[in-house]
Design a protein around this motif. Structure first.
Motif, mmCIF file in Angstrom:
data_model
loop_
_atom_site.group_PDB
_atom_site.id
_atom_site.type_symbol
_atom_site.label_atom_id
_atom_site.label_comp_id
_atom_site.label_asym_id
_atom_site.label_seq_id
_atom_site.Cartn_x
_atom_site.Cartn_y
_atom_site.Cartn_z
ATOM 1 N N UNK A 1 -17.032 -15.876 57.382
ATOM 2 C CA UNK A 1 -15.591 -15.881 57.125
ATOM 3 C C UNK A 1 -15.154 -14.730 56.231
ATOM 4 N N UNK A 2 -16.086 -14.080 55.587
ATOM 5 C CA UNK A 2 -15.777 -12.932 54.749
ATOM 6 C C UNK A 2 -15.611 -13.282 53.283
ATOM 7 N N UNK A 3 -15.888 -12.295 52.431
ATOM 8 C CA UNK A 3 -15.701 -12.450 50.995
ATOM 9 C C UNK A 3 -15.077 -11.153 50.458
ATOM 10 N N UNK A 4 -14.089 -11.300 49.600
ATOM 11 C CA UNK A 4 -13.346 -10.159 49.110
ATOM 12 C C UNK A 4 -14.083 -9.472 47.964
ATOM 13 N N UNK A 5 -14.186 -8.153 48.066
ATOM 14 C CA UNK A 5 -14.714 -7.324 46.982
ATOM 15 C C UNK A 5 -13.617 -6.345 46.586
ATOM 16 N N UNK A 6 -13.258 -6.360 45.311
ATOM 17 C CA UNK A 6 -12.239 -5.452 44.809
ATOM 18 C C UNK A 6 -12.812 -4.655 43.651
ATOM 19 N N UNK A 7 -12.741 -3.336 43.783
ATOM 20 C CA UNK A 7 -13.265 -2.441 42.752
ATOM 21 C C UNK A 7 -12.088 -1.707 42.126
ATOM 22 N N UNK A 8 -11.891 -1.922 40.845
ATOM 23 C CA UNK A 8 -10.775 -1.283 40.141
ATOM 24 C C UNK A 8 -11.224 0.030 39.527
ATOM 25 N N UNK A 9 -10.282 0.953 39.464
ATOM 26 C CA UNK A 9 -10.606 2.282 38.910
ATOM 27 C C UNK A 9 -10.384 2.321 37.409
ATOM 28 N N UNK B 1 -18.438 -12.357 46.213
ATOM 29 C CA UNK B 1 -17.408 -11.351 46.050
ATOM 30 C C UNK B 1 -16.651 -11.539 44.749
ATOM 31 N N UNK B 2 -15.813 -10.554 44.427
ATOM 32 C CA UNK B 2 -15.021 -10.665 43.213
ATOM 33 C C UNK B 2 -14.419 -9.345 42.822
ATOM 34 N N UNK B 3 -13.943 -9.298 41.587
ATOM 35 C CA UNK B 3 -13.321 -8.107 41.026
ATOM 36 C C UNK B 3 -14.283 -7.462 40.042
ATOM 37 N N UNK B 4 -14.485 -6.159 40.211
ATOM 38 C CA UNK B 4 -15.404 -5.438 39.334
ATOM 39 C C UNK B 4 -14.838 -4.054 39.067
ATOM 40 N N UNK B 5 -15.170 -3.493 37.930
ATOM 41 C CA UNK B 5 -14.720 -2.144 37.610
ATOM 42 C C UNK B 5 -15.597 -1.120 38.318
ATOM 43 N N UNK B 6 -15.042 0.037 38.531
ATOM 44 C CA UNK B 6 -15.804 1.126 39.131
ATOM 45 C C UNK B 6 -17.064 1.392 38.315
ATOM 46 N N UNK B 7 -18.164 1.592 39.022
ATOM 47 C CA UNK B 7 -19.454 1.785 38.378
ATOM 48 C C UNK B 7 -20.239 0.505 38.201
ATOM 49 N N UNK C 1 -20.441 0.854 42.209
ATOM 50 C CA UNK C 1 -19.304 0.587 43.090
ATOM 51 C C UNK C 1 -18.148 1.532 42.832
ATOM 52 N N UNK C 2 -17.447 1.858 43.905
ATOM 53 C CA UNK C 2 -16.314 2.765 43.860
ATOM 54 C C UNK C 2 -15.067 2.042 44.367
ATOM 55 N N UNK C 3 -13.898 2.496 43.970
ATOM 56 C CA UNK C 3 -12.671 1.859 44.490
ATOM 57 C C UNK C 3 -12.623 1.840 46.017
#
Length: 125
Positions: A117-125, A9-15, A86-88
């Motif tokens: 336990x889960x993994x966070x995915x964050x998609x920024x716009x 998981x992690x932080x990624x930009x839209x698309x 990926x989308x927000x």
């Protein structure tokens, strides 16, 4: 006892793209159906994708069909979720799960009995 450990998981930009991994045991990956679910803040957990243990049949939520791909590598005892475009609204905690689901019941979350336990995915716009 079934153990499932997610990563990727992690932080990624839209698309953008991410690949989630779920490491488990040889017995689990060769016996159980494996699935991915997600839960966004304030929302219920929802089905994302699943793969059967034998035939490798797959099922996807309509919201991710054509963008996400679930696969398994039995040699590495790992299940993957490749996420593209990926989308927000894909932002959520993603959980790996194992269950006794048949190919016909892959979308049935109630039949998945073991969870990571889960993994966070964050998609920024």
């Amino acid at each position: 006892q079934v153990q499932l450990v997610e990563s990727g998981g992690g932080l990624v930009q839209a698309g953008g793209s991410l690949r989630l991994s779920c490491a488990t045991s040889r017995r689990t990956i060769s016996t159980y159906a494996m699935g991915w679910f997600r839960q966004a803040p304030g929302k219920e957990r929802e089905f994302v994708a699943a793969i059967s243990w034998g035939s490798g049949d797959t099922a996807y939520a309509d919201s991710v069909k054509g963008r996400f791909t679930i696969s398994r590598d039995n040699a590495k005892n790992t299940v993957y979720l490749q996420m593209q475009s990926l989308k927000p609204e894909d932002t959520a905690v993603y959980y790996c799960a194992a269950g006794s689901n048949t190919a016909a019941s892959l979308r049935d979350g109630a039949r998945f009995s073991s969870w990571g336990q889960g993994t966070q995915v964050t998609v920024s716009s």
